[in-house]
Design a protein around this motif. Structure first.
Motif, PDB file in Angstrom:
ATOM      1  N   LYS A   1      67.359 -14.366  36.536  1.00  0.00           N
ATOM      2  CA  LYS A   1      68.422 -13.988  35.518  1.00  0.00           C
ATOM      3  C   LYS A   1      68.656 -15.002  34.399  1.00  0.00           C
ATOM      4  CE  LYS A   1      70.724 -10.308  37.789  1.00  0.00           C
ATOM      5  NZ  LYS A   1      69.731  -9.109  37.429  1.00  0.00           N
ATOM      6  N   ARG A   2      68.941 -16.214  34.815  1.00  0.00           N
ATOM      7  CA  ARG A   2      69.269 -17.183  33.833  1.00  0.00           C
ATOM      8  C   ARG A   2      67.916 -17.638  32.867  1.00  0.00           C
ATOM      9  NH1 ARG A   2      72.843 -19.844  38.753  1.00  0.00           N
ATOM     10  NH2 ARG A   2      74.537 -18.748  38.195  1.00  0.00           N
ATOM     11  N   ALA A   3      67.049 -17.482  33.750  1.00  0.00           N
ATOM     12  CA  ALA A   3      65.478 -17.978  32.893  1.00  0.00           C
ATOM     13  C   ALA A   3      65.049 -16.757  32.008  1.00  0.00           C
ATOM     14  CB  ALA A   3      64.549 -18.215  34.122  1.00  0.00           C
ATOM     15  N   ILE A   4      65.279 -15.637  32.453  1.00  0.00           N
ATOM     16  CA  ILE A   4      65.039 -14.565  31.725  1.00  0.00           C
ATOM     17  C   ILE A   4      65.943 -14.465  30.189  1.00  0.00           C
ATOM     18  CG2 ILE A   4      65.027 -11.770  30.914  1.00  0.00           C
ATOM     19  CD1 ILE A   4      64.474 -12.069  34.174  1.00  0.00           C
TER      20      ILE A   4
ATOM     21  N   VAL B   1      65.727 -12.847  26.203  1.00  0.00           N
ATOM     22  CA  VAL B   1      65.423 -11.404  26.612  1.00  0.00           C
ATOM     23  C   VAL B   1      66.655 -11.035  27.437  1.00  0.00           C
ATOM     24  CG1 VAL B   1      63.790 -10.005  28.086  1.00  0.00           C
ATOM     25  CG2 VAL B   1      62.894 -12.008  26.682  1.00  0.00           C
ATOM     26  N   ARG B   2      67.065  -9.730  27.077  1.00  0.00           N
ATOM     27  CA  ARG B   2      68.299  -9.323  27.683  1.00  0.00           C
ATOM     28  C   ARG B   2      68.255  -8.858  29.227  1.00  0.00           C
ATOM     29  NH1 ARG B   2      68.022  -5.049  24.533  1.00  0.00           N
ATOM     30  NH2 ARG B   2      68.957  -5.993  22.684  1.00  0.00           N
ATOM     31  N   VAL B   3      69.013  -9.090  29.860  1.00  0.00           N
ATOM     32  CA  VAL B   3      69.448  -8.693  31.398  1.00  0.00           C
ATOM     33  C   VAL B   3      70.613  -7.783  31.398  1.00  0.00           C
ATOM     34  CG1 VAL B   3      67.931 -10.242  32.325  1.00  0.00           C
ATOM     35  CG2 VAL B   3      70.472 -10.693  32.001  1.00  0.00           C
ATOM     36  N   ALA B   4      70.759  -6.924  32.538  1.00  0.00           N
ATOM     37  CA  ALA B   4      71.959  -6.276  32.611  1.00  0.00           C
ATOM     38  C   ALA B   4      73.263  -7.346  32.997  1.00  0.00           C
ATOM     39  CB  ALA B   4      71.944  -5.183  34.008  1.00  0.00           C
ATOM     40  N   PRO B   5      74.233  -7.090  32.455  1.00  0.00           N
ATOM     41  CA  PRO B   5      75.419  -7.848  32.698  1.00  0.00           C
ATOM     42  C   PRO B   5      75.507  -8.079  34.095  1.00  0.00           C
ATOM     43  CG  PRO B   5      76.146  -6.367  30.837  1.00  0.00           C
ATOM     44  CD  PRO B   5      74.639  -5.864  31.384  1.00  0.00           C
ATOM     45  N   TYR B   6      75.884  -9.265  34.564  1.00  0.00           N
ATOM     46  CA  TYR B   6      76.075  -9.469  35.909  1.00  0.00           C
ATOM     47  C   TYR B   6      77.083 -10.730  36.223  1.00  0.00           C
ATOM     48  CZ  TYR B   6      73.324 -13.895  34.798  1.00  0.00           C
ATOM     49  OH  TYR B   6      73.116 -15.178  34.111  1.00  0.00           O
ATOM     50  N   ARG B   7      77.314 -10.779  37.319  1.00  0.00           N
ATOM     51  CA  ARG B   7      78.454 -12.014  37.842  1.00  0.00           C
ATOM     52  C   ARG B   7      78.004 -12.389  39.329  1.00  0.00           C
ATOM     53  NH1 ARG B   7      79.506 -10.659  33.526  1.00  0.00           N
ATOM     54  NH2 ARG B   7      81.679 -10.431  32.591  1.00  0.00           N
ATOM     55  N   GLU B   8      78.121 -13.800  39.513  1.00  0.00           N
ATOM     56  CA  GLU B   8      77.946 -14.057  40.694  1.00  0.00           C
ATOM     57  C   GLU B   8      79.126 -13.990  41.764  1.00  0.00           C
ATOM     58  OE1 GLU B   8      76.759 -18.723  42.894  1.00  0.00           O
ATOM     59  OE2 GLU B   8      77.179 -18.553  40.615  1.00  0.00           O
ATOM     60  N   ILE B   9      78.737 -13.626  42.963  1.00  0.00           N
ATOM     61  CA  ILE B   9      79.783 -13.169  43.595  1.00  0.00           C
ATOM     62  C   ILE B   9      79.863 -14.019  44.945  1.00  0.00           C
ATOM     63  CG2 ILE B   9      80.621 -11.418  45.335  1.00  0.00           C
ATOM     64  CD1 ILE B   9      80.707 -10.711  42.442  1.00  0.00           C
TER      65      ILE B   9
ATOM     66  N   SER C   1      58.071 -18.504  28.064  1.00  0.00           N
ATOM     67  CA  SER C   1      59.167 -19.598  28.325  1.00  0.00           C
ATOM     68  C   SER C   1      59.019 -20.132  29.713  1.00  0.00           C
ATOM     69  CB  SER C   1      60.503 -18.593  27.925  1.00  0.00           C
ATOM     70  OG  SER C   1      61.740 -19.322  28.297  1.00  0.00           O
ATOM     71  N   MET C   2      58.754 -19.372  30.692  1.00  0.00           N
ATOM     72  CA  MET C   2      58.678 -20.019  32.063  1.00  0.00           C
ATOM     73  C   MET C   2      57.371 -20.516  32.288  1.00  0.00           C
ATOM     74  SD  MET C   2      60.520 -16.539  33.873  1.00  0.00           S
ATOM     75  CE  MET C   2      60.653 -17.411  35.255  1.00  0.00           C
ATOM     76  N   GLU C   3      56.506 -20.623  31.310  1.00  0.00           N
ATOM     77  CA  GLU C   3      54.986 -21.366  31.448  1.00  0.00           C
ATOM     78  C   GLU C   3      54.618 -21.004  32.670  1.00  0.00           C
ATOM     79  OE1 GLU C   3      56.354 -25.648  31.347  1.00  0.00           O
ATOM     80  OE2 GLU C   3      55.624 -25.520  29.197  1.00  0.00           O
ATOM     81  N   ALA C   4      54.553 -19.462  32.851  1.00  0.00           N
ATOM     82  CA  ALA C   4      53.938 -18.958  33.992  1.00  0.00           C
ATOM     83  C   ALA C   4      52.193 -19.186  33.944  1.00  0.00           C
ATOM     84  CB  ALA C   4      53.990 -17.397  34.012  1.00  0.00           C
ATOM     85  N   VAL C   5      51.592 -19.207  34.920  1.00  0.00           N
ATOM     86  CA  VAL C   5      49.969 -19.198  35.196  1.00  0.00           C
ATOM     87  C   VAL C   5      49.832 -18.097  36.146  1.00  0.00           C
ATOM     88  CG1 VAL C   5      48.161 -20.537  35.905  1.00  0.00           C
ATOM     89  CG2 VAL C   5      49.800 -21.491  34.599  1.00  0.00           C
ATOM     90  N   GLY C   6      48.991 -17.292  35.608  1.00  0.00           N
ATOM     91  CA  GLY C   6      48.431 -15.877  36.614  1.00  0.00           C
ATOM     92  C   GLY C   6      49.184 -14.852  35.815  1.00  0.00           C
ATOM     93  N   LEU C   7      49.273 -13.950  36.801  1.00  0.00           N
ATOM     94  CA  LEU C   7      50.058 -12.742  36.511  1.00  0.00           C
ATOM     95  C   LEU C   7      51.689 -12.758  36.641  1.00  0.00           C
ATOM     96  CD1 LEU C   7      47.692 -10.029  38.157  1.00  0.00           C
ATOM     97  CD2 LEU C   7      47.682 -10.916  35.547  1.00  0.00           C
ATOM     98  N   LEU C   8      52.254 -12.244  35.888  1.00  0.00           N
ATOM     99  CA  LEU C   8      53.699 -11.828  36.014  1.00  0.00           C
ATOM    100  C   LEU C   8      53.960 -10.433  35.753  1.00  0.00           C
ATOM    101  CD1 LEU C   8      56.463 -13.505  36.460  1.00  0.00           C
ATOM    102  CD2 LEU C   8      56.620 -13.542  34.146  1.00  0.00           C
ATOM    103  N   ALA C   9      54.650  -9.894  36.694  1.00  0.00           N
ATOM    104  CA  ALA C   9      54.936  -8.443  36.432  1.00  0.00           C
ATOM    105  C   ALA C   9      56.365  -8.487  35.963  1.00  0.00           C
ATOM    106  CB  ALA C   9      54.858  -7.535  37.706  1.00  0.00           C
ATOM    107  N   VAL C  10      56.706  -7.853  34.975  1.00  0.00           N
ATOM    108  CA  VAL C  10      58.153  -7.668  34.333  1.00  0.00           C
ATOM    109  C   VAL C  10      58.456  -6.277  34.384  1.00  0.00           C
ATOM    110  CG1 VAL C  10      59.386  -8.301  32.294  1.00  0.00           C
ATOM    111  CG2 VAL C  10      57.531  -9.657  32.696  1.00  0.00           C
ATOM    112  N   GLU C  11      59.579  -6.207  35.140  1.00  0.00           N
ATOM    113  CA  GLU C  11      60.280  -4.678  35.265  1.00  0.00           C
ATOM    114  C   GLU C  11      61.463  -4.648  34.398  1.00  0.00           C
ATOM    115  OE1 GLU C  11      60.568  -3.275  39.360  1.00  0.00           O
ATOM    116  OE2 GLU C  11      59.479  -4.960  39.942  1.00  0.00           O
ATOM    117  N   MET C  12      61.562  -3.538  33.932  1.00  0.00           N
ATOM    118  CA  MET C  12      62.276  -3.078  32.652  1.00  0.00           C
ATOM    119  C   MET C  12      63.043  -1.819  32.757  1.00  0.00           C
ATOM    120  SD  MET C  12      60.387  -4.293  29.415  1.00  0.00           S
ATOM    121  CE  MET C  12      59.156  -5.982  29.500  1.00  0.00           C
TER     122      MET C  12
END
Length: 398
Positions: free
Chosen positions: A122-125, A130-138, A258-269
């Motif tokens: 989430k922090r990398a996204i 890019v927006r993620v749903a609001p979250y909290r570490e528990i 941003s993450m300097e990915a190599v290969g495929l990255l599936a991004v679910e939204m």
């Protein structure tokens, strides 16, 4: 370009040509199988490492039969291969580091490190803008209660590591459920994260490829329908406005860059009711929702992954036909296979072309992914109608 160059993150860019290259795959499941089938057609050779006898990938490639944490087997894979990739993200960290030292692993381990942990992910996204749903570490019952108060209900408590197809999650619809959900998941010993539940119209995903040379291409977004937390069908084109589809592709490309990915990255939204997009999850590999590309796109996700890790120019991702991909689970396998033995009147009537893919798994279990069908059609509603008329998926809703 030939030879070796350094990318901006220090990784090597090499052009690994077909006919002269053996690719090692860590993991021998269906994704490895489909990578092998696509790459073999291009002229590459494959070796897979998997503990299962007669693994799906091992049926079409040479197989080293050993556990994923077996360093001796990993060294043997490195010795026999020119480049190594993986088909699942929960790779043993020690083995990943060893392979990076002893072989050429263009994907590296940094992306694995990030995507294996929901909070890091989430922090990398967010770092990609890019927006993620609001979250909290528990970290305790007290932080759980405070987070529920801040985020409101409904919300979703998840384990930070592990978990797929809905496992390791608890949906909290009333604040009174919070403590019980916390106690159940805390008992597993896993770190936890609480996410605000986004009211969404639909779920979509974008498979994006980034090559060792930094070239990026995205596939058309798929609209995904889940049943019992397992992907049931992917619909392409997604039934969302064109501007949202374009925005989804831009966001996926931004995350990969941003993450300097190599290969495929599936991004679910999630597509929220107000049209805003929230990235929910990443997968650094070929993805179930990208299987539609096998017949419906100029280049499949599997060929694209091979191109990306081998330093070849990325292929054209143009959608050639509307398509609906439907998963074949254990309970669907026999009727789907039987259906192939006779003319398909429903398909003829609807103008749908079914393309069956079976994964070669040895045991069919209820809820287990055993294959999929790509339905090429003039309009996605025809594909959805075929699924309904067959009655094979009668207990699911599309």
């Amino acid at each position: 370009m030939s030879g070796t160059e350094k990318s901006k993150n220090g990784s090597q860019h090499r052009v690994m040509l077909p006919g002269h290259t053996t690719i090692g795959i860590l993991g021998g499941g269906q994704l490895g199988r489909m990578l092998t089938l696509a790459g073999t057609a291009m002229g590459y050779r494959f070796i897979t490492l998997d503990p299962a006898k007669d693994a799906p990938c091992g049926q079409v490639a040479r197989q080293i039969e050993a556990g994923y944490a077996d360093e001796g087997a990993a060294l043997e894979l490195a010795r026999q291969c020119d480049v190594i990739t993986y088909e699942f993200e929960n790779v043993d960290a020690g083995v990943a580091a060893l392979l990076e030292r002893e072989s050429y692993v263009p994907q590296g381990s940094s992306l694995l490190y990030t995507t294996q942990h929901r909070l890091r992910e989430k922090r990398a996204i967010e770092a990609a803008g890019v927006r993620v749903a609001p979250y909290r570490e528990i970290t305790s019952a007290d932080t759980m209660q405070a987070a529920v108060g801040e985020l409101g209900v409904p919300c979703v408590l998840k384990t930070v590591t592990g978990g797929y197809d809905g496992k390791g999650q608890r949906v909290i619809r009333d604040a009174a459920q919070a403590l019980k959900a916390y106690e159940e998941l805390a008992a597993t010993g896993a770190e936890l994260v609480l996410e605000q539940f986004i009211k969404f119209d639909c779920e979509i995903s974008v498979v994006v490829a980034r090559s060792t040379a930094g070239e990026i291409k995205t596939f058309p977004p798929a609209e995904n329908i889940h049943v019992n937390n397992i992907l049931h069908a992917s619909i392409v084109p997604a039934r969302v406005p064109a501007d949202i589809q374009l925005e989804a592709q831009k966001l996926a490309a931004a995350v990969a860059e941003s993450m300097e990915a190599v290969g495929l990255l599936a991004v679910e939204m999630f597509v929220a009711a107000d049209g805003r997009l929230y990235v929910n999850e990443l997968a650094p590999r070929p993805h179930n929702s990208g299987h539609y590309t096998m017949e419906a796109c100029a280049t499949s996700q599997f060929e694209q992954h091979i191109r990306a890790i081998c330093g070849l120019p990325l292929g054209d991702t143009t959608l050639l036909s509307p398509v609906v991909m439907v998963n074949v689970l254990g309970e669907h396998l026999e009727p789907v296979i039987e259906r192939t033995g006779a003319p398909d009147g429903d398909a003829i009537e609807l103008g749908v072309i079914p393309k069956l893919h079976i994964y070669g798994k040895t045991e069919a279990k209820t809820g287990r992914k055993m294959g999929h069908v790509n339905l090429l059609c003039h309009d996605v509603e025809e594909g959805l109608q075929w699924i309904e008329q067959t009655t094979i998926w009668r207990n699911t809703n599309s």
